[in-house]
Write an enzyme that holds these catalytic residues in place. Structure first.
Site, mmCIF file in Angstrom:
data_model
loop_
_atom_site.group_PDB
_atom_site.id
_atom_site.type_symbol
_atom_site.label_atom_id
_atom_site.label_comp_id
_atom_site.label_asym_id
_atom_site.label_seq_id
_atom_site.Cartn_x
_atom_site.Cartn_y
_atom_site.Cartn_z
ATOM 1 N N ASP A 2 0.838 -1.164 -0.069
ATOM 2 C CA ASP A 2 -0.085 0.032 0.027
ATOM 3 C C ASP A 2 0.896 1.340 0.095
ATOM 4 O OD1 ASP A 2 0.833 -0.175 2.528
ATOM 5 O OD2 ASP A 2 -1.098 0.170 3.580
ATOM 6 N N LYS B 135 -0.936 -9.347 2.910
ATOM 7 C CA LYS B 135 -0.478 -8.971 3.919
ATOM 8 C C LYS B 135 -1.301 -8.064 5.043
ATOM 9 C CE LYS B 135 2.857 -5.649 3.609
ATOM 10 N NZ LYS B 135 2.466 -4.573 4.656
ATOM 11 N N GLU C 121 -1.133 -5.764 8.730
ATOM 12 C CA GLU C 121 -0.305 -5.090 9.534
ATOM 13 C C GLU C 121 -0.728 -5.438 11.055
ATOM 14 O OE1 GLU C 121 0.048 -0.825 9.076
ATOM 15 O OE2 GLU C 121 0.917 -0.886 7.209
ATOM 16 N N GLU D 145 9.440 -4.274 10.064
ATOM 17 C CA GLU D 145 9.810 -2.920 9.476
ATOM 18 C C GLU D 145 10.351 -1.870 10.641
ATOM 19 O OE1 GLU D 145 6.920 -0.847 7.190
ATOM 20 O OE2 GLU D 145 7.949 0.756 6.691
HETATM 21 O O1 KIV Z 1 3.506 -0.960 1.639
HETATM 22 C C1 KIV Z 1 4.612 -1.668 1.537
HETATM 23 O O2 KIV Z 1 5.440 -1.422 0.620
HETATM 24 C C2 KIV Z 1 5.223 -2.117 2.715
HETATM 25 C C3 KIV Z 1 6.358 -2.716 2.988
HETATM 26 C C4 KIV Z 1 7.367 -1.542 3.209
HETATM 27 C C5 KIV Z 1 7.035 -3.879 3.700
HETATM 28 O O3 KIV Z 1 4.370 -2.516 3.395
#
Ligand code: KIV
Length: 307
Positions: free
Chosen positions: A52, A120, A122, A189
């Protein structure tokens, strides 16, 4: 005859686990569009994250909070179409997984509509219930802990996470919660290198670091940082190219050529038979012989001045 076309098989989360078990370091990059995804796939990048970060990197938003499901799906489709081998992970945007029901519906769209192979999410302990629901439904999940940019309004600013005793303990809990919930990997991160290495040593699943040192099982970077296309390079990134300089120089050279009449040249133009054009324009041999003056049109073909 098989209905499946022949070709290189796509990397799966099982391959991911095998690579980790074999001690292979996993090189992951973000991508948001078809041509970049095609090149990363050709370069052998095993996993592509449609992050994102799209919002800031490509769409000009100030944070990732503004990114919508529709925008994520649109770009994930382009990346999937550009890849044949890489595992494509779609990043669930802010508030798209607030409840297990919403998470299932939206993660399902990433797999069914966009063709991603995983999503993915968070959050560690706070997202464990959601991860579990998705994994139970057969949706592979990559976790993401440490700095979680979607929480920027709660965190206040982008900063390294886990330096204090309390934060380090919380991060360890987060990592274990993500693993126990069934995630196949977890992004760390902006985490101190020693803590990231310690978390990596305690987990069975691979850790994918960004700003978390070399002790992670793999690394992920924002592709524009690696290609030198962004206007700012974060401390954790290393540009491997200067696309910003290359594109700027190319655009300036193109503009200069157009302004000087040097582009297009003969090589970029096409030509036709002059006789045909003469005929169309009323300048052919037959036209030259015709009596002019009585009519402006020779043989029904308009003369130059009428065009
Ligand atoms: O959105 C993204 O690019 C990410 C990476 C920084 C892991 O979540």
């Amino acid at each position: 005859m098989s209905a499946t076309p022949a070709g290189p098989a796509r990397i799966t989360v099982l391959d991911f686990a095998r690579m980790h078990a074999d001690g292979e370091r996993i090189a992951m990059l973000t991508a948001y569009d078809h041509p970049t995804a095609e090149l990363l796939d050709e370069a052998g990048i095993p996993a592509i994250l449609v992050g994102d970060s799209l919002g800031q990197v490509l769409l000009g938003y100030d944070t990732t909070v503004r990114v919508t499901m529709e925008e994520m799906l649109h770009h994930t489709k382009a990346v999937v179409r550009g890849t044949r081998r890489a595992l494509v992970v779609g990043d669930m945007p802010f508030l798209s997984y607030a409840t297990p029901e919403e998470a299932l519906a939206n993660a399902g769209r990433f797999l069914r509509e966009a063709g991603a192979q995983a999503v993915k999410i968070e959050g560690g302990v706070r997202s464990a219930r959601i991860i579990e629901a998705l994994v139970k439904a057969g949706i592979p999940v990559m976790g993401h802990i440490g700095l979680t940019p979607q929480a920027i309004n709660a965190l206040g600013k982008v900063r390294v996470q886990g330096r204090s005793r309390e934060e380090a303990r919380a991060l360890l809990h987060d990592a274990l919660a993500v693993q126990e919930a069934g995630a196949f990997a977890v992004v760390l991160e902006l985490v101190p290198a020693q803590l990231a290495a310690a978390i990596t040593a305690r987990l069975r699943i691979p850790t994918i670091g960004i700003g978390a040192g070399a002790g992670c099982s793999g690394q992920v970077q924002v592709v524009t940082d690696v290609l030198g296309l962004g206007s700012f390079v974060p401390r954790h990134a290393r540009p491997y190219a200067d696309l910003r300089g290359t594109i700027l120089a190319a655009a300036q050279a193109y503009r200069a050529d157009v302004e000087a009449g040097a582009f297009p040249g003969d090589a970029q133009a096409t030509r036709m038979d002059d006789a045909i054009l003469d005929e169309v324009l009323g300048r052919g041999a037959a036209d030259r012989d015709a009596v002019t003056g009585a009519a402006d049109v020779a043989g029904g073909i308009p003369l130059d001045r009428d065009l």
